[in-house]
Design an enzyme around this catalytic site. Structure first.
Site, mmCIF file in Angstrom:
data_model
loop_
_atom_site.group_PDB
_atom_site.id
_atom_site.type_symbol
_atom_site.label_atom_id
_atom_site.label_comp_id
_atom_site.label_asym_id
_atom_site.label_seq_id
_atom_site.Cartn_x
_atom_site.Cartn_y
_atom_site.Cartn_z
ATOM 1 N N ASP A 164 72.180 122.820 79.063
ATOM 2 C CA ASP A 164 72.386 122.184 80.364
ATOM 3 C C ASP A 164 73.096 120.847 80.145
ATOM 4 O OD1 ASP A 164 72.218 121.893 83.101
ATOM 5 O OD2 ASP A 164 70.092 121.387 83.140
ATOM 6 N N GLU A 183 78.590 119.093 80.563
ATOM 7 C CA GLU A 183 79.957 118.907 81.080
ATOM 8 C C GLU A 183 80.796 117.935 80.237
ATOM 9 O OE1 GLU A 183 77.360 120.737 83.647
ATOM 10 O OE2 GLU A 183 77.122 118.673 82.984
ATOM 11 N N ASP A 234 73.467 123.415 90.359
ATOM 12 C CA ASP A 234 72.438 122.830 91.225
ATOM 13 C C ASP A 234 72.722 123.102 92.695
ATOM 14 O OD1 ASP A 234 71.460 121.913 88.851
ATOM 15 O OD2 ASP A 234 72.083 119.839 89.133
#
Length: 915
Positions: A512, A515, A588
């Site tokens: 997670d 990015e 999300d």
């Protein structure tokens, strides 16, 4: 170090704040390229510079304004792929080229060349049916297939290439920057053009290499329907950007992203497909820097050639869509996939970037996740709750709170004092555990992973040469440089059982925040001028950073089993080629009906861009779904590739049994239906793995010659046999379902009612209705009993659902292996069966003689839909010549034939005769 405070996670508590993120007008290289359009400067090809080698043809082009030559390389690659590379011939320093995405050395086909008209050159592939028509002045390329111009490159003259320059600033004696006289013009334009530095909010991006952006236009002739370039919370069909922002490809942590928005979110695949009647093509723009895509659609029109006389001649002007790609840095490296069918384009793209990894069987089951399950007792209670309510599931997930102080590869000793024992409990239920591992590493000298990484120089560096430090969940953190092969090798070694204390072989991984997410960074990510392996700036490779972490994680899980077991890795960030390493999800999302609805086109877009193993958080990550929405989301998720329920920490608990007995029953039915379909799903993933076929497909892929399907995004095909139309509106009593194919017949999966294709049907729905239809002409293998997890169902019996076509025939397949190892690949331990119903005989035969996997399983039930009259008798026939009569039940009202209490080995040849 103090743990991150509540103020740091305020971004996680509100809807997306668009002021945190840039729109196109705030991106300097976009402004520069748009300004360039008004200057009308063009390139011309120097045809006297053409050289043709074994693998490519090369020539120079030059711009009249600066006279600096660029080198153009044209490649013809097997499978009808063209590659075009444009780079500086003699740059001041090398420009970044993306590595580790293209799967292997590509087999090229020598191009033959011949002069066209004066000032042009024609290049042809080995077969001669695909040609490059290169015009010299202005420089332009037409891609011609069978005398039709399919695509034109630079026909609008938007080729843009910023040459690397020496800095207009000179070093002072004290080491600081002093402006030279030559820098005056740069300084004047700095604020607007962002040549050597660029401001956004309080952040200043200092560009050591100056401006280096690139751009190129493509005109797609006759195409009005474009798809791809994930990830955006947008429609499946790409929209015209003429009056708004371009599509942005820039991986960002956008909490509660806004729907129907072109801003970049968690992942980027710089690849789009164009489709029209009779042809599908693709453009793969291999660039990992920030990228923008503009789309301008010019619909077909008629115009009059002459206004004189009563019979004024009219000519049809073909529709055209212009696509402009713009990237901040790197080189132009673009692959043109010429199809001509959707299936061809999928294969061409996977030849370049790889196919979907074959997932372990358990990962296709239902996953239960929450930020966070509190402790071992909570895990035990949730696991028991599924058994108590007779709901199957395969995987329980732990978020960041399971660690000691948010230090990955550790366990909170108070909450999880016996992680091995906890995993053994799950193992006894034949279930798995997934834990999170993010790319940021807590700055703590007593944390061995941090200490080792710092000592070895494994972190991303700041421009001054020290370790880059940013804020994320643990507080002050450094970020592993996954672009470095040594870092990836070391990170992979951390998953060894001897290193990752408390881990077992049922533990799998979730990447997670990769990015990467940096809470106090520009746009909540890493500064573009930090330094990676090879001395490359982050701006060059931002979009590929997350792929490298998923790559290292998958390799680590394989290594810990000594190469025997398949990994499962879910990643939030992704790039072209991420399919080789596991699954992705849409990030999300929010517990609202609109997010359920938008998840379908988002997943369809991922699916056609090679990432077959994709899903959306069931119920919505943010907020508290009402019971009806939760039920509808489970019903949708049950027919999508990756099936996980997830929720953020400040939401109410929402395990499937917490919404009343009736809603529990409906969720149970949806999840159990998923497990019933597991043989079909697993077979679809095998085809995704070996033949690049998406598991979840937009209707236009399966029906490419039906214009009515091109814009449909509220329903989809699961494989070629099932059509699903999830209910995405509250309190719905009917849904309009488009059933394609004028020669098709469709059967309601539950009621067996049937309709002819080629039109829209109004289907009544109650809360227990999942509008799913089986296509006539298909055979679907199912499991007749559902266990507590996929592990309980390995030896359970099969059923076959045979749906007859208008010609009273049907075909289908079953792929089977051990579900977890690589033996299917290395030892050919698999079973691949083909089912054929024709002339009132159902035949089970071998589809692939190479496979050998003994199975105890039997087919115990067969359901035949669309049988028009009651049989006189039904018998089974085995290779040993024995015929056995079969007891059957025929329903005249639904035209169905049920055969039960059979015992036909799934791996043997046999026939069922219906007379």
């Amino acid at each position: 170090m103090e743990a991150v405070g509540k103020e740091e996670i305020s971004v996680e508590d509100e809807a997306v704040d668009k002021t945190i993120f840039r729109d196109c007008s705030q991106i300097a290289f976009y402004r520069r390229q748009k300004q360039h359009l008004s200057k009308n400067t063009s390139y011309r090809a120097l045809l006297d510079s053409v050289t043709t080698g074994e693998d490519s043809t090369k020539f120079q082009i030059t711009n009249e304004a600066n006279k600096i030559p660029l080198l153009v390389e044209v490649y013809s690659i097997e499978r009808n792929i063209f590659r075009l590379k444009i780079n500086e011939e003699t740059p001041l320093k090398p420009r970044y080229e993306v590595l580790d995405v293209i799967t292997s050395k590509l087999n090229t086909v020598r191009l033959s060349s011949c002069s066209g008209d004066t000032g042009s050159l024609i290049l042809a592939d080995g077969k001669g049916d695909l040609k490059y028509h290169i015009s010299a002045n202005p420089f332009m390329i037409d891609l011609v297939s069978e005398k039709e111009v399919v695509m034109s490159i630079n026909s609008l003259g938007q080729l843009y290439f910023e040459h690397l320059q020496s800095s207009p600033y000179k070093q002072s004696a004290t080491g600081g920057n002093e402006e030279s006289a030559s820098a005056d013009s740069c300084q004047e334009n700095q604020e607007d053009l962002g040549l050597w530095k660029e401001k956004f909010g309080n952040f200043v991006d200092v560009k050591a290499n100056g401006p280096s952006s690139i751009g190129l236009d493509f005109s797609l002739h006759g195409f009005e329907h474009l798809y791809g370039i994930p990830q955006h919370a947008e429609s499946h069909q790409l929209k015209n950007t003429r009056d708004g922002d371009a599509y942005r490809l820039y991986n960002l942590d956008v909490y509660g992203y806004q729907i129907h928005d072109k801003m970049g979110i968690y992942g980027s695949v710089p690849y789009l497909l164009a489709h029209k009647l009779g042809r599908t093509i693709g453009i793969f723009w291999l660039n990992a820097s920030e990228t923008l895509v503009e789309i301008n659609m010019e619909p077909a029109a008629e115009y009059t050639l002459t206004e004189v006389g009563p019979t004024a001649a009219k000519q049809k002007v073909r529709s055209r869509t212009d696509v402009r790609w713009m990237s901040e840095s790197g080189i132009i490296d673009v692959f043109l996939l010429t199809g001509p069918t959707p299936s061809d384009v999928f294969k061409q793209y996977s030849y370049l970037t790889g196919t979907q990894a074959m997932p372990p069987l358990f990962s296709l089951g239902y996953h239960q996740c929450r930020w966070n399950y509190e402790d071992e007792q909570d895990v035990k209670a949730v696991d028991a709750g599924f058994d108590e309510h007779d709901i199957p599931y395969d995987v329980l997930w732990l978020d960041i709170e399971h660690t000691e102080g948010k230090k990955y590869f550790t366990w909170d000793k108070t909450r999880f004092p016996n992680p091995t024992q906890m995993q053994e409990l799950l193992r006894s239920k034949r279930r798995k555990l997934v834990v999170i591992s993010d790319p940021h590493i807590k700055i703590d000298p007593d944390y061995s992973i941090y200490a080792t990484a710092k000592e070895q120089g494994f972190f991303v560096r700041n421009p001054e040469g020290g370790d880059f430090e940013g804020i994320c969940w643990p507080g002050p953190s450094s970020y592993l440089d996954f672009t470095n092969p040594k870092v990836r090798k070391w990170y992979s070694s951390l998953f060894a059982f001897s290193v990752y204390q408390g881990s077992t072989d049922i533990l799998f991984v979730w990447n997670d925040m990769n990015e990467p997410s940096v809470f106090r960074g520009p746009e909540l990510t890493m500064q573009k001028n930090v330094i990676h392996y090879g001395n490359w700036e982050h701006r060059e490779l931002h979009n590929i950073y997350g792929l490298y972490q998923q790559m290292a994680t998958a390799e680590g899980l394989i290594q810990r089993s000594k190469g025997k077991e398949r990994p499962f890795v879910l990643s939030r960030s992704f790039f072209a080629g991420s399919q080789k390493y596991g699954a992705v999800w849409t990030g999300d999302n929010t517990a609202e009906w609109s997010y359920l609805k938008i998840s379908i086109p988002m997943l369809l877009t991922l699916s056609i861009c090679g990432i077959a193993f994709c899903g959306a958080d069931v119920g919505g990550f943010i907020g508290n779904p009402e019971a009806e929405l939760l039920v509808r989301w489970y019903q949708a998720g049950a027919y999508q590739p990756f099936f996980r329920g997830h929720a953020t920490m400040n939401t109410k608990r929402r395990e499937p049994w917490l919404f009343g007995e009736e809603h529990t029953r409906l969720i149970r039915e949806a999840i159990r239906e998923r497990y019933t379909l597991m043989p079909y799903l697993y077979s679809l993933f095998y085809h995704a793995h070996v033949a690049s076929e998406p598991v979840m497909r937009p209707l236009w892929v399966e029906f490419p010659n039906e214009l009515e399907t091109f814009g449909v995004e509220d329903e989809y095909m699961l494989g070629s046999a099932l059509l699903a139309h999830p209910v995405t509106e509250p309190k719905a009593t009917t849904v309009d379902v488009f059933l394609p194919g004028s020669n098709e017949i469709w059967y309601d999966f539950k009621t067996f009612a049937h309709w002819e294709g080629g039109g829209t049907v109004k289907i009544p729905v109650a809360l227990d209705t999942i509008p799913v239809f089986q296509r006539g002409g298909s055979v679907i293998p199912i499991k007749t009993t559902v266990g507590r997890s996929t592990g309980w169902m390995v030896d359970s019996p099969y059923g076959l659902r045979v749906a007859l076509s208008t010609k009273d025939s049907a075909v289908g397949e079953l792929y089977l292996d051990d579900g977890h190892s690589f033996q299917y690949l290395h030892q050919k331990q698999f079973l691949h069966r083909k089912f054929l119903f024709s002339s009132s005989v159902l035949i089970n035969s071998c589809a692939d003689e190479r496979g050998n996997y003994p199975s105890k399983c039997v087919v115990e039930k067969i359901l035949i839909l669309g049988l028009r009259k009651k049989p006189l008798s039904v018998t089974t026939h085995s290779p040993d010549g024995k015929d056995q009569p079969v007891v059957f039940v025929y329903c005249d009202r639904t035209s169905t034939l049920k055969l039960e209490k059979l015992s036909l080995n799934i791996g043997a040849d046999w026939k069922v005769h219906i007379k």
